[in-house]
Design an enzyme around this catalytic site. Structure first.
Site, mmCIF file in Angstrom:
data_model
loop_
_atom_site.group_PDB
_atom_site.id
_atom_site.type_symbol
_atom_site.label_atom_id
_atom_site.label_comp_id
_atom_site.label_asym_id
_atom_site.label_seq_id
_atom_site.Cartn_x
_atom_site.Cartn_y
_atom_site.Cartn_z
ATOM 1 N N CYS A 43 0.837 -1.205 0.000
ATOM 2 C CA CYS A 43 0.000 0.000 0.000
ATOM 3 C C CYS A 43 0.869 1.251 0.000
ATOM 4 C CB CYS A 43 -0.919 -0.022 1.223
ATOM 5 S SG CYS A 43 -1.909 1.470 1.379
ATOM 6 N N CYS A 103 -0.368 4.134 2.186
ATOM 7 C CA CYS A 103 -0.212 3.898 3.633
ATOM 8 C C CYS A 103 1.248 4.097 4.049
ATOM 9 C CB CYS A 103 -0.599 2.468 4.025
ATOM 10 S SG CYS A 103 -2.101 1.860 3.285
ATOM 11 N N ASP A 104 2.172 3.567 3.246
ATOM 12 C CA ASP A 104 3.565 3.468 3.698
ATOM 13 C C ASP A 104 4.544 4.347 2.921
ATOM 14 O OD1 ASP A 104 2.692 1.513 5.473
ATOM 15 O OD2 ASP A 104 2.954 -0.084 3.991
#
Ligand code: NAP
Length: 329
Positions: free
Chosen positions: A159, A162-163
């Site tokens: 992701c 997300c990261d």
């Protein structure tokens, strides 16, 4: 007993919740995590949902949920582990329409056939319902190469939104050639010094508009006809071994992060006993979301379909409820 239990709260499930509520059905939507929205939550920018150009995926997911909450839709946090038929028609459980029709010989049997329902089995309880809308979506596919599991969360991610921030100023590699891979590369290029896009063929699968945007970025390098062989590092990711499938040449790229975007796997496990899936695990149902099992409907990314988009998932939610209403009538 509920009229309908909707499993999943991504765009398909939330759209089904809204349509079910407006149709006056006694419905509950089960969500695995307290955050509604499904995969859309991890999308940085959604630019193809009519009326909301460029909206952040998280915001769109929240808007869907707010809409459902405003209408008073019922939600429950519960992980579904299975679905069981409460009454069986004739001798077998799951039957084709033809077999089912053939096995109903008396008025009583016909009444039983109409009244049967399902128990949706969660980790905490069993919830009884006349119908089920399966809208569990899909999860990320894995590469299954050495280092992938060992470095998961230590430089390997599924992701980018997300990261991605952890790799600001660093070098990352995105593996895949679909919409997600190209979106990830565009997103990562905003903060990373360099992004490699590694694709196993010489042609991308992603939408042309995304390809054009990515190819205009000076810090994205595409490695065509190339596959990832191994992810290396000590405490965290430090390198990626890739191989050109045409020349057989191997090289080691120095990277801080590897983003895997090689497709999705339908989350259909909980329905395996009561509904048919295709060879890839997608629940088989048409645009009306009707599966081969009367009373079970499939909506969104978990359904076998041609176009997987937020809008087609949301459309499925509406179609599934319409089919539920027809079934209950
Ligand atoms: P996808 O479209 O299935 O693409 C997966 C990509 O990974 C393909 O390019 C595939 O290569 C490659 N791949 C698969 N297995 C691989 C392996 N073992 N090693 C290396 N490469 C591998 O999946 P996705 O990008 O995750 O998207 C999922 C669905 O959501 C799609 O239907 C997509 O259209 C949709 N989506 C839409 C949007 C949007 O509209 N903006 C955004 C995100 C997702 P090949 O091309 O050679 O098969």
């Amino acid at each position: 007993m509920y009229d309908v239990v909707i499993i999943g709260s991504g765009p398909a499930g939330l759209s089904a919740s809204i349509y079910a509520k407006r149709a006056g059905l006694n419905a509950v939507t089960l969500e695995k995590s307290p955050m509604s929205g499904g995969q859309v939550l991890n999308t940085y920018e959604v630019d193809n949902y009519p009326g909301l150009p460029g909206i952040n995926g998280f915001d769109l997911g929240m808007k869907f949920r707010e809409h459902a909450d405003k209408l008073g839709c019922e939600f429950k946090e519960a992980a579904v582990v299975g679905v069981r038929e409460l009454k069986k028609v004739g001798a077998g459980g799951r039957q084709t329409g033809e077999m089912q029709a053939a096995s109903i010989t008396t008025i009583k049997e016909a009444a039983e056939a109409e009244n049967r329902g399902f128990a949706v089995i969660t980790e905490q309880e069993e919830i009884e319902t006349k119908t089920v809308i399966a809208a569990m979506g899909a999860t990320h596919a894995k590469l299954n190469i050495p280092g992938e599991e060992a470095f998961s969360g230590k430089g390997v991610s599924y992701c980018a939104t997300c990261d991605g921030a952890f790799f600001r100023g660093g070098v990352t590699a995105v593996i895949g050639g679909g919409d997600v891979a190209v979106e990830d590369a565009i997103f990562l290029a905003r903060g990373c010094e360099k992004v490699y896009l590694i694709h196993r063929r010489d042609e991308l699968r992603a939408a042309a508009i995304l390809q054009k945007e990515m190819m205009a970025l000076p810090n994205v390098e595409i490695l065509w006809d190339t596959v990832a062989r191994e992810i290396e590092g000590e405490e965290k990711v430090q390198g990626l071994v890739v191989e050109n499938v045409k020349t057989g040449k191997k090289e080691r790229l120095t990277v801080d992060g590897v983003f895997v975007a090689v497709g999705i796997i339908p989350s259909s496990d909980a329905l395996q006993d009561v509904a048919d899936c295709d060879e890839k695990g997608y629940l088989t149902a048409g645009e009306d979301c009707v599966t081969g099992t009367p009373g079970i409907f499939a909506a969104g990314d978990v359904r076998r379909k041609k176009l997987r988009q937020i809008i087609t998932a949301a459309a499925d939610g509406a179609n599934a409820v319409t089919s539920v209403l027809e079934y209950l009538a």
